[in-house]
Design an enzyme around this catalytic site. Structure first.
Site, PDB file in Angstrom:
ATOM      1  N   GLU A 268      -6.015  -8.047  -0.235  1.00  0.00           N
ATOM      2  CA  GLU A 268      -6.626  -7.838   1.079  1.00  0.00           C
ATOM      3  C   GLU A 268      -8.081  -7.439   0.890  1.00  0.00           C
ATOM      4  O   GLU A 268      -8.400  -6.594   0.043  1.00  0.00           O
ATOM      5  CB  GLU A 268      -5.961  -6.700   1.881  1.00  0.00           C
ATOM      6  CG  GLU A 268      -4.654  -7.051   2.510  1.00  0.00           C
ATOM      7  CD  GLU A 268      -4.058  -5.894   3.312  1.00  0.00           C
ATOM      8  OE1 GLU A 268      -4.820  -5.040   3.841  1.00  0.00           O
ATOM      9  OE2 GLU A 268      -2.826  -5.836   3.399  1.00  0.00           O
TER      10      GLU A 268
ATOM     11  N   GLU B  63       0.791  -1.219   0.000  1.00  0.00           N
ATOM     12  CA  GLU B  63       0.000   0.000   0.000  1.00  0.00           C
ATOM     13  C   GLU B  63       0.837   1.292   0.000  1.00  0.00           C
ATOM     14  O   GLU B  63       0.915   2.001   1.008  1.00  0.00           O
ATOM     15  CB  GLU B  63      -0.965  -0.008   1.191  1.00  0.00           C
ATOM     16  CG  GLU B  63      -1.901  -1.208   1.169  1.00  0.00           C
ATOM     17  CD  GLU B  63      -3.010  -1.137   2.229  1.00  0.00           C
ATOM     18  OE1 GLU B  63      -2.911  -0.300   3.134  1.00  0.00           O
ATOM     19  OE2 GLU B  63      -3.967  -1.926   2.120  1.00  0.00           O
TER      20      GLU B  63
HETATM   21  C1  FCB Z   1      -4.800  -2.299   5.277  1.00  0.00           C
HETATM   22  C2  FCB Z   1      -3.446  -2.708   5.813  1.00  0.00           C
HETATM   23  C3  FCB Z   1      -3.477  -3.740   6.883  1.00  0.00           C
HETATM   24  C4  FCB Z   1      -4.655  -3.551   7.815  1.00  0.00           C
HETATM   25  C5  FCB Z   1      -5.932  -3.389   7.023  1.00  0.00           C
HETATM   26  C6  FCB Z   1      -7.151  -3.253   7.876  1.00  0.00           C
HETATM   27  O1  FCB Z   1      -4.726  -1.010   4.782  1.00  0.00           O
HETATM   28  O2  FCB Z   1      -2.640  -3.195   4.775  1.00  0.00           O
HETATM   29  O3  FCB Z   1      -2.256  -3.711   7.564  1.00  0.00           O
HETATM   30  O4  FCB Z   1      -4.412  -2.493   8.656  1.00  0.00           O
HETATM   31  O5  FCB Z   1      -5.829  -2.269   6.207  1.00  0.00           O
END
Ligand code: FCB
Length: 440
Positions: free
Chosen positions: A351, A167
């Protein structure tokens, strides 16, 4: 669960994701200090000034945690490696115990038939490098490539897939413009430099991994669907600016050798000289793209300096962290990433998941809301697949309840509940349902 593994294409990868600082227990095994430790120790930054010193104690409970992943029949484990665990000073002398830990982790995955998907940096910069300016300093690209080379010479032969940086938006904008993550700066010049150097570091790390023969290398970016808060041209323009900074800057840089005009309008004066020449490195060829997706934002225009917008609370149902649930946004980013940047590359949802106020009652942990969230987002994945988008996998955030950065330990994203007093793990209803859906 409203789906089964067989509803997805042959070879579609299901996985779970975690990150080093959020679960390992940074106080163990000789890891060096990081800018997250410094940020958390500064009053007002993190709820109750909590930090990752113990976290889930994954460092000592590795086998138990890997057993949980295998028992649910996931295919992939996306984990991250801590720079300061491997190189306590960020450069120079490695920590043998740190290298051994990641070696054991990778072997433990392979022994259980799980594919190791590594992310090299998930936000815990060694403090000595922060002292030198961290992501503001162009030299970070070389420091990061050296760390990548050192670690991957040890474990790269057994890694299934790797991405340099989790990210980039969070590394750069959230941490240097909004000041909400370490190093907690609010400075446009620092931001512009971090926005660029994070991609340069990515490119050099990709080159370092190619040089030692690694394959299946990608990039993991996060996205938030930006919707105008009202039906006016000004709100539409504000949402475009938000979208450019958040959703298009990094992929445009990585894939198209340019930055979006709406973002350059504010950042160009602050970029380092000669930034255009770096796209040759930034654009090092990739094998896949990773999308982290959670929510959308409503954006309204705001008087004052660039970028001239503010977030407005939306009407949709929200998770424990107050994020609106908007599964259609995932479909949007799968299709737009494919059409604007993919050029045929496989796309992984690296994710997706939700925080819920989960409690263990009589040994059970019911989390129906999480099940519904996952089902709704997987429905959007299937919609994209039906439209011809080459979605190759879906990884849940997260295996365990863990240290949710500035929100500390009270926001629970795990498929497995963690009692932070006893560190007992209790698989939630969503874990059991997924295990059933994924059974081969
Ligand atoms: C993302 C992150 C991870 C976690 C989730 C909820 O942005 O990569 O570490 O904090 O959000």
């Amino acid at each position: 669960m409203s789906f089964r593994r067989a509803d997805f294409p042959e070879g579609f990868q299901f996985g779970v994701a975690t990150s080093a600082y959020q679960i390992e227990g940074h106080g163990y095994g000789g890891a060096g200090r990081t800018h997250w430790d410094d940020f958390a120790a500064t009053p007002g930054n993190v709820i109750r000034a909590e930090n990752g010193t113990r976290a889930c104690d994954h460092y000592h409970r590795l086998d138990e945690d890997l057993d949980l992943i295998a028992a649910a029949q996931f295919d992939v484990y996306r984990f991250s490696t801590s720079w300061a665990r491997v190189l306590p000073e960020g450069r120079g002398q490695p920590n043998p115990a740190g290298l051994d830990f990641y070696d054991r982790l990778v072997d433990g995955l392979l022994a259980r038939g799980l594919k190791p998907a590594a992310t090299l940096y998930h936000w815990e910069l060694p403090s000595p490098l922060a002292d030198l300016g961290g992501w503001r300093n162009r030299d970070i690209a070389g420091w990061f490539a050296d760390f990548t080379d050192l670690l991957m010479r040890r474990i790269g032969d057994r890694i299934w897939s790797a991405a340099p940086i989790n990210e980039p938006w969070c590394v750069a904008w959230l941490s240097h413009f909004l000041g909400l993550h370490a190093p907690g700066l609010r400075d446009i010049r620092a931001t512009a430099r971090a926005m660029h150097h994070v991609l340069l570091a990515h490119g050099q790390a990709i080159q370092a991994m190619r040089a030692i023969g690694m394959t299946n290398l990608g990039a993991v970016c996060n996205f938030e669907y930006a919707a105008p808060a009202e039906d006016t041209p000004e709100a539409a323009a504000a949402a475009r600016r938000y979208d450019a900074i958040y959703n298009r800057w990094f992929l445009s840089g990585l894939r198209n050798g340019s930055y979006p005009a709406e973002a350059l309008a504010g950042l160009e004066p602050h970029l380092p000289a000669g930034w255009q020449e770096d796209f040759a490195t930034i654009g090092a060829p990739l094998d896949w793209l990773g999308i982290n997706y959670y929510t959308r934002k409503l954006v309204a225009p705001e008087a004052g300096p660039w970028p001239g917008y503010r977030e407005v609370e939306g009407p949709l149902p929200k998770t424990q962290v107050g994020w609106e649930i908007y599964p259609e946004g995932l479909y949007h980013f799968l299709t737009s990433t494919h059409s604007d940047y993919g050029r045929g590359l496989p796309i992984y949802v690296t994710e997706n998941g939700m925080a819920n106020a989960d409690r263990v009652i009589a040994g059970q942990c019911e989390d129906a809301a999480r099940l519904a969230y996952v089902e709704a987002h997987l429905a959007q994945v299937r919609r994209a697949l039906a439209d011809g988008v080459p979605v190759a996998g879906y990884y849940l955030w997260s295996l365990l309840d863990n240290y949710e950065w500035s929100l500390g330990y009270e926001k629970r994203f795990g498929l497995v509940h963690v009692d932070f007093e006893t560190l007992r793990r209790t698989p939630k209803a969503s874990y059991h349902a997924l295990a059933q859906a994924l059974a081969r």
